[in-house]
Design a protein around this motif. Sequence first.
Motif, short mmCIF file in Angstrom:
data_model
loop_
_atom_site.label_atom_id
_atom_site.label_comp_id
_atom_site.label_asym_id
_atom_site.label_seq_id
_atom_site.Cartn_x
_atom_site.Cartn_y
_atom_site.Cartn_z
N ASP A 24 56.90 19.01 -52.85
CA ASP A 24 55.82 19.26 -53.81
C ASP A 24 54.47 18.98 -53.15
OD1 ASP A 24 54.03 19.33 -55.91
OD2 ASP A 24 55.19 17.99 -57.21
N ARG A 25 53.68 20.02 -52.93
CA ARG A 25 52.41 19.86 -52.21
C ARG A 25 51.37 19.12 -53.05
NH1 ARG A 25 51.97 23.27 -47.75
NH2 ARG A 25 54.08 23.64 -46.98
N SER A 26 51.59 18.99 -54.35
CA SER A 26 50.66 18.22 -55.15
C SER A 26 50.88 16.72 -54.97
CB SER A 26 50.79 18.59 -56.64
OG SER A 26 52.02 18.12 -57.18
N ARG A 27 52.01 16.35 -54.37
CA ARG A 27 52.34 14.93 -54.18
C ARG A 27 52.45 14.55 -52.70
NH1 ARG A 27 54.52 12.62 -58.91
NH2 ARG A 27 55.40 10.98 -57.62
N PHE A 28 52.80 15.50 -51.85
CA PHE A 28 53.06 15.19 -50.45
C PHE A 28 52.27 16.10 -49.52
CE2 PHE A 28 56.87 14.00 -52.81
CZ PHE A 28 57.13 12.72 -52.33
N ILE A 29 51.57 15.49 -48.56
CA ILE A 29 50.96 16.22 -47.45
C ILE A 29 51.89 16.02 -46.27
CG2 ILE A 29 48.97 16.42 -45.93
CD1 ILE A 29 47.31 15.14 -48.22
N VAL A 30 52.46 17.10 -45.77
CA VAL A 30 53.57 17.00 -44.82
C VAL A 30 53.10 17.26 -43.39
CG1 VAL A 30 55.90 17.81 -44.27
CG2 VAL A 30 55.09 17.87 -46.64
N HIS A 31 53.56 16.42 -42.47
CA HIS A 31 53.39 16.61 -41.04
C HIS A 31 54.78 16.64 -40.40
CE1 HIS A 31 49.00 15.30 -40.96
NE2 HIS A 31 49.40 14.90 -42.16
N ARG A 81 52.18 7.60 -44.81
CA ARG A 81 52.81 6.59 -45.67
C ARG A 81 54.32 6.53 -45.48
NH1 ARG A 81 49.12 5.40 -49.84
NH2 ARG A 81 47.04 5.93 -49.08
N ILE A 82 54.93 7.67 -45.12
CA ILE A 82 56.38 7.73 -44.93
C ILE A 82 56.65 8.38 -43.58
CG2 ILE A 82 58.55 8.75 -45.73
CD1 ILE A 82 57.32 8.83 -48.54
N LEU A 83 57.44 7.71 -42.75
CA LEU A 83 57.93 8.29 -41.50
C LEU A 83 59.44 8.46 -41.64
CD1 LEU A 83 57.55 9.13 -38.52
CD2 LEU A 83 58.01 6.74 -37.91
N HIS A 84 59.92 9.70 -41.58
CA HIS A 84 61.34 9.99 -41.76
C HIS A 84 61.86 10.73 -40.54
CE1 HIS A 84 64.70 11.90 -44.46
NE2 HIS A 84 65.18 11.19 -43.46
N THR A 85 62.74 10.06 -39.77
CA THR A 85 63.33 10.67 -38.58
C THR A 85 64.69 11.27 -38.94
OG1 THR A 85 64.26 8.52 -37.94
CG2 THR A 85 62.11 9.12 -37.03
N MET A 349 65.32 14.28 -52.38
CA MET A 349 64.61 13.58 -51.31
C MET A 349 63.28 13.04 -51.82
SD MET A 349 65.32 12.69 -48.20
CE MET A 349 66.31 13.92 -47.34
N GLU A 350 62.62 13.80 -52.68
CA GLU A 350 61.38 13.28 -53.27
C GLU A 350 61.65 12.01 -54.06
OE1 GLU A 350 58.99 17.54 -53.86
OE2 GLU A 350 59.98 16.58 -55.56
N GLU A 351 62.78 11.98 -54.76
CA GLU A 351 63.14 10.77 -55.50
C GLU A 351 63.36 9.59 -54.56
OE1 GLU A 351 66.85 9.20 -58.35
OE2 GLU A 351 66.76 11.28 -57.69
N ILE A 352 64.02 9.84 -53.42
CA ILE A 352 64.24 8.79 -52.43
C ILE A 352 62.91 8.28 -51.89
CG2 ILE A 352 65.12 8.34 -50.10
CD1 ILE A 352 67.43 10.27 -50.79
N TYR A 353 61.99 9.18 -51.59
CA TYR A 353 60.69 8.76 -51.09
C TYR A 353 59.94 7.90 -52.12
CZ TYR A 353 61.26 12.22 -47.33
OH TYR A 353 61.70 12.94 -46.24
#
Length: 358
Positions: A24-31, A81-85, A349-353
């Motif tokens: 969801d781009r309204s909640r997450f800026i993804v790199h 804020r979140i690093l996910h490998t 996954m959004e719920e996990i984050y």
Amino acid sequence: MLMVRELGPGGTERQLTELARHLDRSRFIVHVGCFNPGIRQADLEGAGIPVQRFPVTSFVNASTVRGAWELGNYLRRHDIRILHTFDAPLNVFGAPVGKALSLLTGRPKVLTSQRGHRSLTPDVRKGLRVTDRIADAIVVNCEYLREHLTTEEDVLPGKIRLCYNGLDTALFYPDRQAGGPFTIGVTCVLRAEKGLATLVRGFAAVRHLRPEMRLCIVGDGAMLGELQRLASQLGVAQDTHFEPATSNVRAWLNQMDVFVLPSLDEAFSNSLMEAMACGCAAVASNVGGNPELVREGETGLLFEKENVDHLAVQLRSLIENQELLDRLAAAGVRRISNELSVEKSTRRMEEIYRQVLG
């Protein structure tokens, strides 16, 4: 920030790419970060997602120190804020960097992933046991791996989060043409752990049951020559087609009546999901996460690994019973569409984050 070693064609890389594109781009800026770019980079950048390369070439030379410094700076500069490998090399590299920065600044939260049995990555197993301790959460893609981590790796159960793989059903769906030979097939990398000799032997055992029946093996790998020789020795070479790995997997799946995954070990197979979504009747070895995906007699059939006779029995039941084949194939399509879509996986996954962020 989502990280993987290489943005290649594999299942893990696809799952990262689909997650990045559907969050969801309204909640997450993804790199996205990686050691090496690959075919997925264009898809990500086309979706407006920045891809940053950290040129680590080995964990035993100076590139590791330089890459860790660059990653730490990137995380801090972009306020990650979140690093996910997503795979073992990036777990070992990224999690310590993220944790060290978190101890200094309070962010990011660090999530690692376990998407296969650790016997497949013995060279970094000790390193993964370290990252298990420092990660805020470990994401697995099936219950089989949750059990593996808790019983064999001593991971605290409360640290593990389950998120099944998701499939884009706009890309994988039934699109079958009438006619053509009855086809048993598989799409995978041709590696020893895929147990493909069992499939060739099983096909040879049932070849006489139906005229013009064929076996189709799609993929590249070290086992190709050995499998070709085996087909010749068993007298089914003329009925066996070997197709190199292709980007148009759906077209081949839609030619297959039965899809067989004979792996010696497996987590939650993307290729099996793709086959079910395309309307193949699924037959899989009863190992790892396969029985979580293929429910015996409901969404497919199972056989004991390396048991050619058991596989032949299951294949025979489908070859001789069109109603059973059609029922299992339709149930597989519904299972993927209703329970294992990329949208459902992304929401989980959004719920996990959110849980990890508190």
